[in-house]
Design an enzyme around this catalytic site. Structure first.
Site, PDB file in Angstrom:
ATOM      1  N   ALA A  46      -1.283   4.761  -8.826  1.00 50.75           N
ATOM      2  CA  ALA A  46      -0.726   4.839 -10.175  1.00 50.75           C
ATOM      3  C   ALA A  46      -1.238   3.690 -11.028  1.00 50.75           C
ATOM      4  CB  ALA A  46       0.802   4.821 -10.122  1.00 50.75           C
ATOM      5  N   THR A  47      -1.478   2.534 -10.411  1.00 44.51           N
ATOM      6  CA  THR A  47      -2.027   1.396 -11.149  1.00 44.51           C
ATOM      7  C   THR A  47      -3.377   1.760 -11.756  1.00 44.51           C
ATOM      8  OG1 THR A  47      -0.869  -0.255  -9.826  1.00 44.51           O
ATOM      9  CG2 THR A  47      -2.876  -0.976 -10.930  1.00 44.51           C
TER      10      THR A  47
ATOM     11  N   ASN B  95      11.602   0.826 -12.260  1.00 43.18           N
ATOM     12  CA  ASN B  95      11.531   0.639 -10.815  1.00 43.18           C
ATOM     13  C   ASN B  95      12.520  -0.388 -10.283  1.00 43.18           C
ATOM     14  OD1 ASN B  95       9.593  -1.052 -12.348  1.00 43.18           O
ATOM     15  ND2 ASN B  95       9.215  -2.011 -10.364  1.00 43.18           N
TER      16      ASN B  95
ATOM     17  N   GLN C 192       8.546   6.507 -10.880  1.00 46.10           N
ATOM     18  CA  GLN C 192       9.884   6.604 -10.292  1.00 46.10           C
ATOM     19  C   GLN C 192      10.615   7.878 -10.694  1.00 46.10           C
ATOM     20  OE1 GLN C 192      11.045   4.426  -8.073  1.00 46.10           O
ATOM     21  NE2 GLN C 192       9.338   2.981  -8.250  1.00 46.10           N
TER      22      GLN C 192
ATOM     23  N   SER D 243       2.427   8.395  -8.583  1.00 46.66           N
ATOM     24  CA  SER D 243       1.918   7.892  -7.310  1.00 46.66           C
ATOM     25  C   SER D 243       2.434   8.758  -6.172  1.00 46.66           C
ATOM     26  CB  SER D 243       2.377   6.444  -7.099  1.00 46.66           C
ATOM     27  OG  SER D 243       1.961   5.950  -5.851  1.00 46.66           O
TER      28      SER D 243
ATOM     29  N   HIS E  92       2.841   7.988  -2.910  1.00 44.88           N
ATOM     30  CA  HIS E  92       3.710   7.389  -1.891  1.00 44.88           C
ATOM     31  C   HIS E  92       5.132   7.131  -2.379  1.00 44.88           C
ATOM     32  CE1 HIS E  92       3.964   2.952  -2.878  1.00 44.88           C
ATOM     33  NE2 HIS E  92       2.931   3.265  -3.644  1.00 44.88           N
TER      34      HIS E  92
ATOM     35  N   CYS F 187       6.469  -5.563  -6.025  1.00 44.41           N
ATOM     36  CA  CYS F 187       5.216  -6.161  -6.487  1.00 44.41           C
ATOM     37  C   CYS F 187       5.377  -7.633  -6.835  1.00 44.41           C
ATOM     38  CB  CYS F 187       4.696  -5.404  -7.705  1.00 44.41           C
ATOM     39  SG  CYS F 187       4.422  -3.654  -7.373  1.00 44.41           S
TER      40      CYS F 187
END
Length: 361
Positions: A72-73, A143, A171, A188, A190, A308
């Site tokens: 996603a980043t 998040n 999210q 994302s 995961h 993070c």
């Protein structure tokens, strides 16, 4: 162990694992082809990727295309850095509680405005906006504190200035409908019980981006590099399962929310009590030594903030943005649960955490 850190990552769904195994072929199989090769094995792999793309597309509104990325980043970087208006120097507006993937990228580019949030962790629709904005970035669900932003109303503000709207949907994906008002949405795998190492950017039809990664012109020329059919297949299976189970998962998560809220009734909730995802409980207790608490609760996996930023020693920028001082922020914990969390898990985890917190006096 009891896992209550679903905002950081989620356990791989058995269905996603099975889908991946089919494309982790050895030399005796026919399932290790490069999906960009023209021969039969390549075409087989390419077909698997396209099936996965359709499955992932089911997470998004209609009227757009799905671009696979490594995370996603990366998807957020493509949306921001690949935006023609941003490249021409137009202003970027972003909420004060965005993920570092947005904040750090925007600040590296420059020419930005941070939009404040209120004590509930929400950007108000009447927030002051610069006159000239080319891109607005607002996450659907935070998040750290789980607040759900009023994307529809903020989209209207973005359109007033002629700005495109980028939504971090990490999210929110698979848990609720993603906002149809967005121009781009990043997700994302995961975070929805898929594999790590793959994400996606949804781009509204007709919107042109400039690639950040040059090379073989894969992914409609926007993201060069050989795709992994196994990762794509796992992502696709996880997405299809999330869509199929969305209502069922929501009911289960709501039941666990009630258990946790009752257990921690004496603690203070961080963020809105109404506009939030109920799989995220960010709470604080005055004087709590969170480092000691985590050490005393080794059986329970939970967070003191965003994964993070863990270990950085910095106070959470999200908790600061909603008005908490350093002491309040550092006495906060985040519990996150989901599909594979049982009621017994939640009850035991709450008991362990409360007992350890009470022992601090």
């Amino acid at each position: 162990m009891i896992y209550l850190d679903y905002q950081a990552t989620t356990p791989l769904a058995p269905e996603a694992r099975e889908a991946m195994l089919a494309w982790l072929g050895g030399p005796e199989s026919e399932s290790f082809g490069n999906p960009h090769s023209p021969h039969r094995m390549g075409r087989m792999a390419a077909a698997a990727v396209e099936v996965a793309r359709e499955q992932v597309a089911s997470l998004f509104p209609s009227g757009g295309q799905v671009i696979f990325t490594g995370s996603a980043t990366e998807a957020l970087n493509l949306a921001i850095r690949g935006n023609a208006a941003v490249r021409s120097g137009e202003h970027i507006a972003f909420s004060a509680i965005e993920h570092a993937a947005v904040i750090d990228t925007v600040k590296a580019i420059g020419n930005w405005t941070e939009l404040p949030v209120n004590a509930d962790g929400l950007v108000t629709p009447d927030v002051a906006m610069p006159q000239y904005v080319g891109l607005m970035c607002v996450m659907a669900v935070n998040n750290e504190i789980g607040t759900i932003q009023p994307i529809g109303e903020l989209a209207s503000r973005a359109k007033e200035t002629g700005a495109l709207l980028l939504v971090d949907g990490v999210q929110a994906a698979g848990r609720m409908a993603l906002p149809p008002e967005a121009d781009m949405i990043a997700v994302s795998a995961h975070k929805i019980h898929g594999p790590k190492g793959i994400g996606a950017l949804w781009v509204r039809d007709g919107l042109k981006l400039i690639p950040n990664i040059e090379g073989g012109k894969q992914e409609a020329g926007l993201r060069s590099g050989t795709l992994s059919p196994a990762l794509c297949a796992g992502f696709g299976a996880a997405a299809a399962l999330a869509v199929e189970r969305m209502d069922q998962d929501r009911v289960h998560i709501e039941e666990l929310w009630q258990v946790a809220r009752e257990a921690f009734s004496g603690w203070t909730l961080n963020g809105s009590a109404e506009q939030r995802w109920h799989g995220n409980l960010n709470i604080r207790r005055d004087g709590l030594d969170v480092a000691r608490l985590m050490s005393d609760c080794r059986e329970v996996m939970f967070s003191a903030g965003s994964a993070c930023a863990s270990g950085s020693g910095r106070t959470s920028h999200v908790l600061r943005a909603i008005g908490l001082d350093d002491a309040e922020a550092k006495s906060s914990i985040r519990l996150g649960w989901g599909r594979y969390t049982t009621r017994e898990d939640m009850q035991r985890a709450c008991s362990i955490i409360l007992e350890a917190a009470d022992s601090q006096g």
